[in-house]
Design a protein around this motif. Structure first.
Motif, short mmCIF file in Angstrom:
data_model
loop_
_atom_site.label_atom_id
_atom_site.label_comp_id
_atom_site.label_asym_id
_atom_site.label_seq_id
_atom_site.Cartn_x
_atom_site.Cartn_y
_atom_site.Cartn_z
N ALA A 192 9.27 -27.59 -34.13
CA ALA A 192 8.57 -28.66 -34.37
C ALA A 192 7.51 -28.81 -33.38
CB ALA A 192 9.84 -29.93 -33.91
N GLU A 193 7.58 -28.17 -32.41
CA GLU A 193 6.50 -27.95 -31.21
C GLU A 193 5.26 -27.37 -31.85
OE1 GLU A 193 5.20 -26.26 -26.79
OE2 GLU A 193 7.67 -26.59 -27.66
N ARG A 194 5.74 -26.08 -32.42
CA ARG A 194 4.59 -25.24 -32.94
C ARG A 194 3.79 -25.82 -34.03
NH1 ARG A 194 6.50 -20.76 -35.02
NH2 ARG A 194 8.38 -20.83 -34.79
N ALA A 195 4.85 -26.32 -35.07
CA ALA A 195 4.25 -27.17 -36.34
C ALA A 195 3.37 -28.31 -35.92
CB ALA A 195 5.38 -27.54 -37.08
N GLY A 196 3.69 -28.95 -35.06
CA GLY A 196 2.76 -30.01 -34.34
C GLY A 196 1.62 -29.68 -33.75
N SER A 197 1.80 -28.43 -33.32
CA SER A 197 0.18 -28.08 -32.79
C SER A 197 -0.89 -27.41 -33.82
CB SER A 197 0.47 -26.85 -31.82
OG SER A 197 0.99 -25.74 -32.45
N LYS A 198 -0.38 -27.42 -34.93
CA LYS A 198 -1.22 -26.87 -36.10
C LYS A 198 -2.14 -25.50 -35.84
CE LYS A 198 -0.56 -31.06 -37.93
NZ LYS A 198 0.11 -31.27 -38.96
N GLY A 199 -1.24 -24.49 -35.17
CA GLY A 199 -2.03 -23.40 -34.81
C GLY A 199 -0.94 -22.38 -34.77
N SER A 200 0.05 -22.59 -34.60
CA SER A 200 0.79 -21.42 -34.10
C SER A 200 2.14 -21.42 -35.04
CB SER A 200 1.27 -21.52 -32.64
OG SER A 200 2.23 -22.57 -32.54
N PHE A 201 2.24 -22.14 -36.22
CA PHE A 201 2.98 -22.28 -36.97
C PHE A 201 2.84 -21.84 -38.45
CE2 PHE A 201 5.75 -24.49 -40.46
CZ PHE A 201 7.04 -23.95 -39.84
N SER A 202 3.43 -20.90 -39.33
CA SER A 202 3.24 -20.53 -40.64
C SER A 202 4.27 -21.08 -41.58
CB SER A 202 2.78 -19.09 -40.64
OG SER A 202 2.47 -18.67 -41.84
#
Length: 298
Positions: A193-203
């Motif tokens: 959730a944290e990575r997806a929310g950052s829009k840069g570290s989630f694929s």
């Protein structure tokens, strides 16, 4: 199975004239994975390994450099070298398409392995290979496939099992309220959730969507609103998940039809072999009876 291994699926369809079923060829099944394609632009960055600040120590981010990134053909070659036995085309055509797509996803700049993704891939693989003639070969193919992508097949299986066990103990409400609780799986979901929310570290990927679907399935969370709430909690676009799950369901339907015909072909060939082996025995029995009759008639 030696004869079946080299048989193309269109040939199987031709031998099944007694069933008027519009069954797709192996090539057409592979084309259904068009919806599973990932963007082909590969962006690389320096090698790094760092633990999440919010997740458990078992959550890692692995990155590759351009210098150690294999080509698609090298990944496919690694798979074929690791598993050299022939694979029936109804399975092999889809596997080859999958490994190409997963290679492109695997070496994207934003790719990070996570347990939900692993659960999604394991679910797809097990559905695809259900009914494979040999359990041992099915496991060996899985090992060769994941190793060809330079990842750990044991980790895939272990993480998938961990999430499955966790999901079976959840309810619709507890599943979406993971952020308010502590635990190993909860930490994994918080990290996503944290990575997806950052829009840069989630694929985001289709395998991730299928992993979410599997969590809902095991938790018996059948209400449509649960998926919406879970996507919101994970900062995932629900429209993308809905679209990818539709592709997945359609693919499963095609696979079921294809494997039904494969099974029919195998059963029919087995019956023919048994009939051929019984024929000489029947002839011998007839000859023996005739001989005894002629003897008694003398």
């Amino acid at each position: 199975m030696a004869a079946v291994s080299s048989l193309s699926f269109p040939a199987i369809g031709q031998t099944s004239g007694d069933r008027k079923l519009n069954v797709p060829s192996a090539r057409y099944l592979a084309s259904n994975f068009e919806g599973f394609r990932f963007r082909t632009s590969l962006l690389y960055q320096s090698v790094g390994l760092r633990a999440s600040t919010t997740a458990s120590p078992s959550v890692f981010y692995c990155m590759s450099t351009a210098t150690d990134t294999p080509t698609v053909s090298e990944t496919k070659s690694s798979f074929l070298k690791a598993y050299k036995r022939p694979i029936p085309s109804v399975y092999n055509t889809v596997l080859q398409e999958l490994i190409v797509q997963q290679h492109l996803m695997r070496y994207k700049k934003t790719y990070r392995y996570d347990a939900v993704f692993a659960l999604g891939f394991v679910t797809v693989y097990d559905q695809l290979m259900e009914g494979y003639p040999s359990d041992e070969d099915r496991d060996a193919i899985f090992q060769a496939y994941i190793n060809a992508l330079k990842e750990d097949p044991q980790q895939y299986r272990a993480d998938a099992q961990k999430l499955e066990e966790w999901a079976r103990a959840q309810t619709s409400s507890s599943l979406v309220e993971f952020s308010s609780r502590d635990g190993e799986v909860e930490a994994i979901l918080k990290d996503i959730a944290e990575r997806a929310g950052s829009k840069g570290s989630f694929s985001y990927s289709r395998f991730f969507a299928i992993g979410l679907f599997r969590l809902l399935e095991l938790a018996n969370a059948t209400e449509p609103t649960v998926l919406e709430k879970l996507c919101a909690a994970l900062n995932i676009d629900k429209r993308s998940v809905d679209r990818d799950l539709d592709v997945y369901r359609n693919l499963l339907s095609k696979l079921v039809q294809a494997k039904e015909l494969l099974k029919e072909y195998i059963d029919r060939e087995k019956k023919k072999r048994e009939e051929r082996s019984e024929s000489p025995k029947a002839n011998e029995a007839v000859k023996k009876c005739l001989g005894e009759y002629q003897y008694l008639s003398q």
